[in-house]
Design a protein around this motif. Structure first.
Motif, PDB file in Angstrom:
ATOM      1  N   TYR A   1       0.832  -1.208   0.000  1.00  0.00           N
ATOM      2  CA  TYR A   1       0.000   0.000   0.000  1.00  0.00           C
ATOM      3  C   TYR A   1       0.868   1.260   0.000  1.00  0.00           C
ATOM      4  CZ  TYR A   1      -2.732   3.888   1.672  1.00  0.00           C
ATOM      5  OH  TYR A   1      -3.281   5.142   1.805  1.00  0.00           O
ATOM      6  N   LEU A   2       1.797   1.338   0.927  1.00  0.00           N
ATOM      7  CA  LEU A   2       2.588   2.566   1.072  1.00  0.00           C
ATOM      8  C   LEU A   2       3.437   2.885  -0.152  1.00  0.00           C
ATOM      9  CD1 LEU A   2       3.729   2.454   4.798  1.00  0.00           C
ATOM     10  CD2 LEU A   2       1.986   3.919   3.763  1.00  0.00           C
ATOM     11  N   PHE A   3       3.906   1.850  -0.862  1.00  0.00           N
ATOM     12  CA  PHE A   3       4.790   2.084  -1.988  1.00  0.00           C
ATOM     13  C   PHE A   3       4.117   1.864  -3.342  1.00  0.00           C
ATOM     14  CE2 PHE A   3       7.613   1.337   1.582  1.00  0.00           C
ATOM     15  CZ  PHE A   3       8.363   2.503   1.517  1.00  0.00           C
ATOM     16  N   HIS A   4       2.807   1.718  -3.319  1.00  0.00           N
ATOM     17  CA  HIS A   4       2.078   1.620  -4.583  1.00  0.00           C
ATOM     18  C   HIS A   4       2.149   2.980  -5.280  1.00  0.00           C
ATOM     19  CE1 HIS A   4      -1.224   1.231  -7.434  1.00  0.00           C
ATOM     20  NE2 HIS A   4      -1.088  -0.082  -7.269  1.00  0.00           N
ATOM     21  N   PRO A   5       2.350   2.997  -6.593  1.00  0.00           N
ATOM     22  CA  PRO A   5       2.458   4.287  -7.296  1.00  0.00           C
ATOM     23  C   PRO A   5       1.256   5.215  -7.084  1.00  0.00           C
ATOM     24  CG  PRO A   5       3.135   2.499  -8.735  1.00  0.00           C
ATOM     25  CD  PRO A   5       2.601   1.869  -7.482  1.00  0.00           C
ATOM     26  N   ASP A   6       0.045   4.651  -7.000  1.00  0.00           N
ATOM     27  CA  ASP A   6      -1.130   5.500  -6.779  1.00  0.00           C
ATOM     28  C   ASP A   6      -1.101   6.140  -5.393  1.00  0.00           C
ATOM     29  OD1 ASP A   6      -2.094   4.975  -9.296  1.00  0.00           O
ATOM     30  OD2 ASP A   6      -3.449   3.376  -8.640  1.00  0.00           O
ATOM     31  N   THR A   7      -0.626   5.412  -4.394  1.00  0.00           N
ATOM     32  CA  THR A   7      -0.509   5.970  -3.054  1.00  0.00           C
ATOM     33  C   THR A   7       0.518   7.088  -3.041  1.00  0.00           C
ATOM     34  OG1 THR A   7      -1.071   3.831  -2.079  1.00  0.00           O
ATOM     35  CG2 THR A   7      -0.032   5.446  -0.633  1.00  0.00           C
ATOM     36  N   LEU A   8       1.659   6.850  -3.663  1.00  0.00           N
ATOM     37  CA  LEU A   8       2.704   7.869  -3.713  1.00  0.00           C
ATOM     38  C   LEU A   8       2.222   9.102  -4.479  1.00  0.00           C
ATOM     39  CD1 LEU A   8       5.773   5.553  -4.374  1.00  0.00           C
ATOM     40  CD2 LEU A   8       5.131   6.652  -2.219  1.00  0.00           C
ATOM     41  N   TRP A   9       1.500   8.878  -5.562  1.00  0.00           N
ATOM     42  CA  TRP A   9       0.986   9.986  -6.365  1.00  0.00           C
ATOM     43  C   TRP A   9      -0.028  10.801  -5.575  1.00  0.00           C
ATOM     44  CZ3 TRP A   9       2.148  12.541 -10.597  1.00  0.00           C
ATOM     45  CH2 TRP A   9       1.192  13.334 -11.202  1.00  0.00           C
ATOM     46  N   SER A  10      -0.944  10.137  -4.894  1.00  0.00           N
ATOM     47  CA  SER A  10      -1.963  10.881  -4.142  1.00  0.00           C
ATOM     48  C   SER A  10      -1.361  11.565  -2.926  1.00  0.00           C
ATOM     49  CB  SER A  10      -3.130   9.971  -3.738  1.00  0.00           C
ATOM     50  OG  SER A  10      -2.723   9.015  -2.792  1.00  0.00           O
ATOM     51  N   ALA A  11      -0.326  10.981  -2.342  1.00  0.00           N
ATOM     52  CA  ALA A  11       0.324  11.613  -1.193  1.00  0.00           C
ATOM     53  C   ALA A  11       1.016  12.901  -1.605  1.00  0.00           C
ATOM     54  CB  ALA A  11       1.340  10.657  -0.570  1.00  0.00           C
ATOM     55  N   ALA A  12       1.597  12.902  -2.784  1.00  0.00           N
ATOM     56  CA  ALA A  12       2.329  14.083  -3.245  1.00  0.00           C
ATOM     57  C   ALA A  12       1.441  15.048  -4.019  1.00  0.00           C
ATOM     58  CB  ALA A  12       3.491  13.642  -4.126  1.00  0.00           C
TER      59      ALA A  12
END
Length: 189
Positions: free
Chosen positions: A32-43
């Motif tokens: 979850y934490l390193f999924h590209p969608d998670t990283l994209w939404s976090a940034a």
């Protein structure tokens, strides 16, 4: 970013409470934490991370058998994004199947969280649905490119609200309608 980290922690702790092996809990957390969608939404700075936090938070509270808190978070989810009503409905059905008496009390709390906004939105905007839904429907129409009919429909809808703000509102919006007509005409050239 904080919302993503909190959602990850809630996801891990919920899976741990369900007695899944620690390796599975950690694998899901890392995925979850390193999924590209998670990283994209976090940034990205959009509401997506907070919406995911509300979804995971309400699920986590269900796992802990805290119906009222889960319903309150589901009510907040509906306020964050109107499509959160689908998740809130699923939570409600799950609660009803598990313990209908507690589910009714929890449902009242969830409604108490969301209802004031809907009353205000209907009174002020004329609809509980966000105006962006119409804009996205018109812009992202699956029936093909935007037509003059779509623009006229949007112009009529838009002018009611702009005209209500000022007697000159519709006239101020007229150049923007013209720009839209020109853009559509160029698209068909």
């Amino acid at each position: 970013m904080l919302a993503c980290l909190l959602a990850g922690w809630m996801l891990y702790s919920g899976l741990h409470q369900l007695a899944l092996p620690a390796v599975v809990c950690y694998a899901v957390l890392v995925a979850y934490l390193f999924h590209p969608d998670t990283l994209w939404s976090a940034a990205g700075g959009m509401e997506t991370a907070v919406v995911v936090l509300a979804i995971v938070g309400s699920w986590r509270l269900l796992v802990a058998d805290r119906f009222v808190a889960a319903a309150a978070v589901a009510g907040l989810l509906v306020l964050l994004r109107i499509d959160g009503v689908v998740w809130a409905g699923l939570i409600g059905v799950w609660m009803l199947l598990k313990d209908w008496k507690r589910a009714l009390a929890a449902g009242a709390v969830g409604l108490a969280v969301a209802t004031p906004w809907f009353i205000f939105a209907i009174a002020y905007f004329g609809s509980p649905l966000p105006h962006t839904m119409l804009a996205k429907r018109v812009i992202g129409s699956t029936l093909g490119p935007m037509s003059l009919g779509d623009l006229a429909s949007q112009a009529g809808w838009f002018s009611r609200y702009i005209g209500a703000l000022s007697p000159f509102g519709s006239w101020v919006a007229l150049p923007f309608y013209g720009a839209g007509v020109m853009a559509i005409a160029r698209k068909y050239d």
